[in-house]
Design an enzyme around this catalytic site. Sequence first.
Site, PDB file in Angstrom:
ATOM      1  N   HIS A   1      30.129  55.856-126.689  1.00 56.19           N
ATOM      2  CA  HIS A   1      30.017  54.510-126.151  1.00 56.19           C
ATOM      3  C   HIS A   1      31.261  53.679-126.442  1.00 56.19           C
ATOM      4  CE1 HIS A   1      27.934  51.089-124.548  1.00 56.19           C
ATOM      5  NE2 HIS A   1      27.909  50.443-125.691  1.00 56.19           N
TER       6      HIS A   1
ATOM      7  N   SER B   1      30.462  46.863-124.168  1.00 55.56           N
ATOM      8  CA  SER B   1      29.020  46.963-124.396  1.00 55.56           C
ATOM      9  C   SER B   1      28.334  45.643-124.035  1.00 55.56           C
ATOM     10  CB  SER B   1      28.797  47.348-125.858  1.00 55.56           C
ATOM     11  OG  SER B   1      27.500  47.808-126.042  1.00 55.56           O
TER      12      SER B   1
ATOM     13  N   ASP C   1      27.981  58.935-122.071  1.00 56.83           N
ATOM     14  CA  ASP C   1      27.692  57.768-122.909  1.00 56.83           C
ATOM     15  C   ASP C   1      26.177  57.638-123.057  1.00 56.83           C
ATOM     16  OD1 ASP C   1      27.216  55.279-124.015  1.00 56.83           O
ATOM     17  OD2 ASP C   1      28.685  54.224-122.782  1.00 56.83           O
TER      18      ASP C   1
END
Lengths: 270, 408
Positions: A248, A98, A220
């Site tokens: 995610h 991320s 996602d």
Amino acid sequence: MSGVTVDRRNNVTVTGRADGPVVMLAHGFGCDQNMWRLIVPGLARDFRVVLFDHVGAGHSDLSAWEPDRYATLDGYADDVLRICAELELPPVVFVGHSVSAMIGVLAAIRDPARFAKLILVGPSPRYVDDAGYLGGFSQADIDELLDSLESNYLGWSAAMAPVIMGNPERPELAGELENSFCRTDPAIARVFARTTFLSDNRSDLAKVTVPTLILQCARDAIAPVEVGEFVHAQIPGSSLVTLPATGHCPQLSAPDATLAAIASFAADSS
Amino acid sequence: MSEAGVDPALLEDSVEDLYENAPCGYLSTRLDGQIVKINATLLTWLGYRRDELVGRRYFSDLLTVGGKLYHETHFAPLLAMQGEIGGVALELKAADGARLPVLVNSAVRTNADGEPRLIRTTIVEARDRRAYERELLRARREAELEGERLKLLVTTLQRSLLPPALPAVPGLQAAAHYHFASLNEVGGDFYDLFALGAGRWGVFLGDVCGKGAEAAAVTSMIRYTLRAAAVYDPDPGAVLSTLNAALHEEYERDSGRFCTAVFGLLSRDGDSFILTLASGGHPAPLLIQAGAASYYPVRGGPFIGVFDDAVFTATTIVLAPGDTLLLYTDGLIDARTDEARERFGEEALAAFAAGLGDGGATLVVNAIIDLLDGFGDGLDDDVAVLALSAPPGRASRKARPAELDRRS
């Protein structure tokens, strides 16, 4: 997980094969190094695994957190380089999930010699849509998220946890919350959310010189497929693997596929 | 009522009805979040038909964008790691766009082999609770804001009662420090050092009984009375008498406030300084001289403001090169030391000061700042200190007083 905490500030944990190549795992917004727990045992067989918590997250030293330093991703990138230097690590395979994907990109641009490879899991160089760019969110969406965090209505119990933890006269509450991972101070989470979701690192991607793998999930909500393709197109010579995973966090929802992709790219000597 | 005495409608033997019409929402999803089962209650809340959601939509589709991000970054990872998560506040988006504040609990359902199979979620309506929480947060923010405002007011007021910086007095080293016991209340200690012209300087330090806004008003009056009186009267005793008269009037009327203070006039004499000092009920100043420290016997007058007719007599102190005079308020000696919780006391202060040698006013004040830090929560009163010293090592220049005079 066995390991030695060598750095209090970032709660660094080192585990795995002592003489193996180093894989450094960096968690994203919302959690801490626990995020990697399902794939660490698999990685530890062949690699020396370095885990840490970003300052402000998990069991990092909260007193080391400064709003100005961590108002940009550079502050976090600086921490990554400091961990590499303090542990005298050989060039690492940096796995950033991320927002940590971009933190790794910034660190690898600043000091490429510290990095053997980059693996970007669900990266997004910019979350907000822009002319000719699809980030997946409108400015209004992000404003709503930040407002939500401001007014604290998200994750009431999570937000209240530190307060409840500070109530020694009510130990039953602490016990109840003890097994929850990824506790965050709400004030720190607000700043981290702002830093994360308002960042724009699109122009940095082309400056990456180390071999890079982009790992993205088929579905996602935070980093859509188009964003992964954008990152792939911008980083010279990068590879893109789409995991058959939803959400995610493929390291949790599809740990085996994620582990296999990380291990094979990290081990590949070509 | 039936014959058995039980109304069949109260038997609650329909599991399906219990599920469908429970007073909470039920939702089951695959591990990836796709909805596989949902109860009638939740469908009613959301305004969807069953076939619009089951097999087609994901749990996160029902959330606001903020909720989606929270779900992806916090909720889903925690659920995967812990197998359950509870009490999470989210907002659901109804078919008509309306928002429904809810509390969500989820648990992973495993099969006989312990393999995760699906996620069960219960959803409780939380509109009232959310409104209450918002009210709490709003009240807290307001309280924080009020606190900030009060702090700003207190520090601004406090600053107006103290000199922003000590003026430079040629040949003299002067240093001061004010320790605020509370950021929420104006302290009652005060000090000042100011020029009177013709090579003379006024200096005072004192302590008004009490603290807060009323004490601050008295402090302000004291400060201006002393400054004004000093201009017209060369006798420190008379200056304190003037202050006594002014303060007594207030004291009689309603304030009941009095103060202790030392007031002095300072003038230069070569490398030394002459200080004539009068005291009204104030702790004796400490003279640090040649590695020793002793309390200078200033003739003490009564508390200032209590009596109608009070007489204050000045004492003359010579500050030779290397000497430091320390004026302080009783908060310093009344501080409780860490170990025994006993008063720090005059003796300990003298011993502490003696250990500082002839380092001068700045060094003495800095050492006291460290000392105060060390007291921790044993220090619960305001403390003002003001140190004056004639720097040492100027003896060699004594031969050229004319040059010195010209410079000053």
